[in-house]
Design a protein around this motif. Sequence first.
Motif, mmCIF file in Angstrom:
data_model
loop_
_atom_site.group_PDB
_atom_site.id
_atom_site.type_symbol
_atom_site.label_atom_id
_atom_site.label_comp_id
_atom_site.label_asym_id
_atom_site.label_seq_id
_atom_site.Cartn_x
_atom_site.Cartn_y
_atom_site.Cartn_z
ATOM 1 N N TYR A 1 7.463 -8.456 7.271
ATOM 2 C CA TYR A 1 6.799 -8.734 5.995
ATOM 3 C C TYR A 1 6.471 -7.408 5.324
ATOM 4 O O TYR A 1 6.736 -6.331 5.875
ATOM 5 C CB TYR A 1 5.522 -9.551 6.222
ATOM 6 C CG TYR A 1 4.513 -8.866 7.109
ATOM 7 C CD1 TYR A 1 3.439 -8.163 6.573
ATOM 8 C CD2 TYR A 1 4.635 -8.912 8.502
ATOM 9 C CE1 TYR A 1 2.519 -7.524 7.385
ATOM 10 C CE2 TYR A 1 3.719 -8.276 9.323
ATOM 11 C CZ TYR A 1 2.665 -7.585 8.765
ATOM 12 O OH TYR A 1 1.760 -6.947 9.571
ATOM 13 N N THR B 1 9.412 -15.558 -3.317
ATOM 14 C CA THR B 1 9.377 -15.022 -1.956
ATOM 15 C C THR B 1 10.775 -14.656 -1.471
ATOM 16 O O THR B 1 10.949 -13.672 -0.746
ATOM 17 C CB THR B 1 8.762 -16.060 -1.002
ATOM 18 O OG1 THR B 1 9.531 -17.272 -1.067
ATOM 19 C CG2 THR B 1 7.330 -16.362 -1.376
ATOM 20 N N ASP C 1 8.388 -13.769 3.349
ATOM 21 C CA ASP C 1 7.218 -13.593 2.496
ATOM 22 C C ASP C 1 6.638 -14.964 2.160
ATOM 23 O O ASP C 1 7.299 -15.995 2.340
ATOM 24 C CB ASP C 1 7.588 -12.847 1.213
ATOM 25 C CG ASP C 1 6.390 -12.134 0.595
ATOM 26 O OD1 ASP C 1 5.252 -12.396 1.040
ATOM 27 O OD2 ASP C 1 6.585 -11.335 -0.334
#
Length: 374
Positions: A111, A182, A13
């Motif tokens: 993702y 992330t 991410d």
Amino acid sequence: MEVDGNYIVITWDLNTTGRRLADEICHIGAYIKSGEEESCFSQYIMPHKNPDPGAVKRHHVRVANSGRFRVLMDTETGTYLKTKSEYTALHEFMDWLKSSSANTDGVILVYHETARYILVPLLLDALNKYGFIPRFKEIVKGFSNGVSIVDAYGDKEKITSNSLRSLSKTVLNDTNPETTSTLDRSSVLYKILTHVSEHKEMSLEKAVSSVASTIENEEEKLNSLRNMLNIQNTLRPIFQSFLMQNRFVRQQAVQLRKIVVDAGMDYASLESIYKEEDNDAEKVSTSLKKRIEEKADEKSVSKLIEILNGHFITPKEVPNKKYDTKNNVAKIPDETASSPESANTTTNTNEGDSVNDNSTNNDTDVSAVPQTNA
């Protein structure tokens, strides 16, 4: 599109300064689990531009000044974050991907995006900036969206939303997952996809590769996105005033602009249509409807044509009846001109004007001539 081969799955991410292609990466995170061993990558990047307010609110990170230097700061703890340049961070990210994919055919990066498609274009655009695409293709063989995997293999009776928090609740029974960074989101996504694939009694690698797309396909999408943005930029003179108003007007303007972009018409093509039809509103309307009627409802098409006509067709000036537009002087009513007194007044005025004009046009300055007594 299925990607065949002996690949490993890595979830990743990005935190960015915004949600546009022109924005920059400020944090890369990735996660992989092989058996009982976990491996992760996390690196903050110092962007050239400051994150927009929405990005600051989402990621709890902002740019601050520390003496003579710009630094990245965690807004929750107030601590400075250790950052590297985008070049160094991407280079180290590829090194980590290569070491993690040893003895395999490569990596499939997964993702999670539910709405706007921006993560892959931003990553590819950053890699292309430094000439890293050839090396990246040697390591990474494809991309996959976690939403597509959940849609294909998830339990549709339980899953009500594809957001990461909702999936964590319905799939992992975790009502409060950590999704700020992330790395946190990558870890949660990996666990969700593992549970989804086990529910279908298949390996994670097979589930991911069945809905993966190659890098070449993603590059084509990136080029299409760039072309769309170029067309949008040419339409700025038409829609800019609407985009500066309240939210409702902006949303309508964005939808109408999308109709034009989907039809493949930029500013120059619209301008040529109006010139070909001699700015005739009816002819232009017919010509435009043939191109965009299939892409929108009749009400939206009518509103769009109204906006385009207002921009390209200059309204004709209606002359004021009280003025002579040819000579740019006020007209005298007939009844006033027929009166003897007004006629004399008019004549005297005209004579006075002619005298003044003559004196004005005389090169000699009267005030400079000496006066003599009679």
